[in-house]
Design a protein around this motif. Sequence first.
Motif, PDB file in Angstrom:
ATOM      1  N   ILE A 186       0.907  -3.519  32.809  1.00  0.00           N
ATOM      2  CA  ILE A 186       0.589  -2.174  33.302  1.00  0.00           C
ATOM      3  C   ILE A 186      -0.925  -2.055  33.482  1.00  0.00           C
ATOM      4  O   ILE A 186      -1.692  -2.213  32.531  1.00  0.00           O
ATOM      5  CB  ILE A 186       1.122  -1.099  32.330  1.00  0.00           C
ATOM      6  N   ALA A 187      -1.319  -1.783  34.718  1.00  0.00           N
ATOM      7  CA  ALA A 187      -2.754  -1.793  35.032  1.00  0.00           C
ATOM      8  C   ALA A 187      -3.451  -0.543  34.509  1.00  0.00           C
ATOM      9  O   ALA A 187      -4.605  -0.600  34.090  1.00  0.00           O
ATOM     10  CB  ALA A 187      -2.951  -1.913  36.539  1.00  0.00           C
ATOM     11  N   LEU A 188      -2.766   0.588  34.550  1.00  0.00           N
ATOM     12  CA  LEU A 188      -3.340   1.805  33.980  1.00  0.00           C
ATOM     13  C   LEU A 188      -2.273   2.881  33.860  1.00  0.00           C
ATOM     14  O   LEU A 188      -1.224   2.809  34.496  1.00  0.00           O
ATOM     15  CB  LEU A 188      -4.534   2.315  34.807  1.00  0.00           C
ATOM     16  N   ILE A 202      -4.299   5.739  22.354  1.00  0.00           N
ATOM     17  CA  ILE A 202      -3.298   5.103  23.229  1.00  0.00           C
ATOM     18  C   ILE A 202      -3.848   3.800  23.805  1.00  0.00           C
ATOM     19  O   ILE A 202      -3.187   2.765  23.809  1.00  0.00           O
ATOM     20  CB  ILE A 202      -2.854   6.095  24.334  1.00  0.00           C
ATOM     21  N   LYS A 203      -5.095   3.847  24.228  1.00  0.00           N
ATOM     22  CA  LYS A 203      -5.744   2.636  24.748  1.00  0.00           C
ATOM     23  C   LYS A 203      -5.829   1.566  23.650  1.00  0.00           C
ATOM     24  O   LYS A 203      -5.540   0.392  23.884  1.00  0.00           O
ATOM     25  CB  LYS A 203      -7.145   3.009  25.274  1.00  0.00           C
ATOM     26  N   ILE A 208      -3.627  -0.576  27.239  1.00  0.00           N
ATOM     27  CA  ILE A 208      -3.525  -0.112  28.628  1.00  0.00           C
ATOM     28  C   ILE A 208      -4.678   0.836  28.945  1.00  0.00           C
ATOM     29  O   ILE A 208      -4.979   1.761  28.173  1.00  0.00           O
ATOM     30  CB  ILE A 208      -2.165   0.602  28.862  1.00  0.00           C
ATOM     31  N   ARG A 209      -5.306   0.605  30.095  1.00  0.00           N
ATOM     32  CA  ARG A 209      -6.398   1.481  30.533  1.00  0.00           C
ATOM     33  C   ARG A 209      -5.857   2.869  30.815  1.00  0.00           C
ATOM     34  O   ARG A 209      -4.770   3.020  31.374  1.00  0.00           O
ATOM     35  CB  ARG A 209      -7.048   0.955  31.816  1.00  0.00           C
ATOM     36  N   VAL A 210      -6.642   3.871  30.455  1.00  0.00           N
ATOM     37  CA  VAL A 210      -6.235   5.254  30.690  1.00  0.00           C
ATOM     38  C   VAL A 210      -7.088   5.833  31.820  1.00  0.00           C
ATOM     39  O   VAL A 210      -8.295   5.571  31.905  1.00  0.00           O
ATOM     40  CB  VAL A 210      -6.395   6.092  29.400  1.00  0.00           C
ATOM     41  N   ALA A 211      -6.433   6.579  32.695  1.00  0.00           N
ATOM     42  CA  ALA A 211      -7.147   7.223  33.798  1.00  0.00           C
ATOM     43  C   ALA A 211      -7.041   8.736  33.680  1.00  0.00           C
ATOM     44  O   ALA A 211      -5.998   9.264  33.304  1.00  0.00           O
ATOM     45  CB  ALA A 211      -6.554   6.772  35.136  1.00  0.00           C
TER      46      ALA A 211
END
Length: 315
Positions: A186-188, A202-203, A208-211
């Motif tokens: 999962i990229a973000l 979460i990160k 997983i990167r967060v946006a």
Amino acid sequence: MLITLKNRTLRLRSPMVTAHGTTTDRRIIEITAKQDGFVGYGEAAPLPSFGAETFEETQTALTEWSKNPDSLPDPPVARSGAAAALDHLHQSKSQTPLQPGAVAVQALIGGLETASVERQISDAINDGYRAVKLKVAATDTASDIERIDLAISLSESQVLLRLDANGGWTKRQALAVLTSVEASRIALVEEPTSDPSNWGKIKEETGIRVAADEHLTDRQQIDRLIELEAAQTFVIKPSILGGPPATRVIAALAATNDIDIVISSFLDGPIALRTARDLALELAPEQIHGLGTAPLFVEDLPQDVQPINGHLHRL
Ligand SMILES: [Mg+2]
């Protein structure tokens, strides 16, 4: 300066279901600004469930502004459309045409049924998209996990998988889903919960990167996100954040703080897609942007905002 406004409605082929509710069509105001023989175009299409003003408020604000274009309207969507028309007019007057170019865009996967998700992802990959975005957190965590697993199994490793929860999970739900799936694929994830103070956790727990997307509403919120180090990517929607000038300001802030940017549509019509495409080419030409939404409409949008091989082209 002569400002004219024209209304139109675009219908989505299938309803877009997100944590904010269901969208079936888009009512749009197309803005034309003329001066000294030059023309600039903008567009305003509020989506109140995403925290914007109502259509009537947009219309009233733009009508007022058309009588006195020196002072931009206050409501964010009206303001963004007006600013876009003026920015485009300024570009037209400069008489230095923008160079042709192409920018990569993601496919947005709407709908909830497994068969529909499966078909949309397979189509996207066959059509040459390098990223797909799946809406999550609109139903229950078990179905989120099922659809994410399906998306991972369908997308080859070179296709990025992005998730958008629209703030619809609790922290516990976000962690439950994101630790049950193959997180490295999962990229973000956009707006996993409505509270950015738990995005760091979460990160940390999932990698997983967060946006940030909905939280980029004003300078105060943006400063808070930066202070919390809550997001590694800013998803910037020019059509609600104040048009091209505000987008450039946020992009500069992101760059200073080592945050990536993705330029995104708000399920926009053709004029706002064009504005966003040009900003993507100007500000982050190597990124994959959230502008592959034209095929979601029943109406045929112009060629230069239609994704071809996963890219929008400026001709
Ligand atoms: Mg989003």
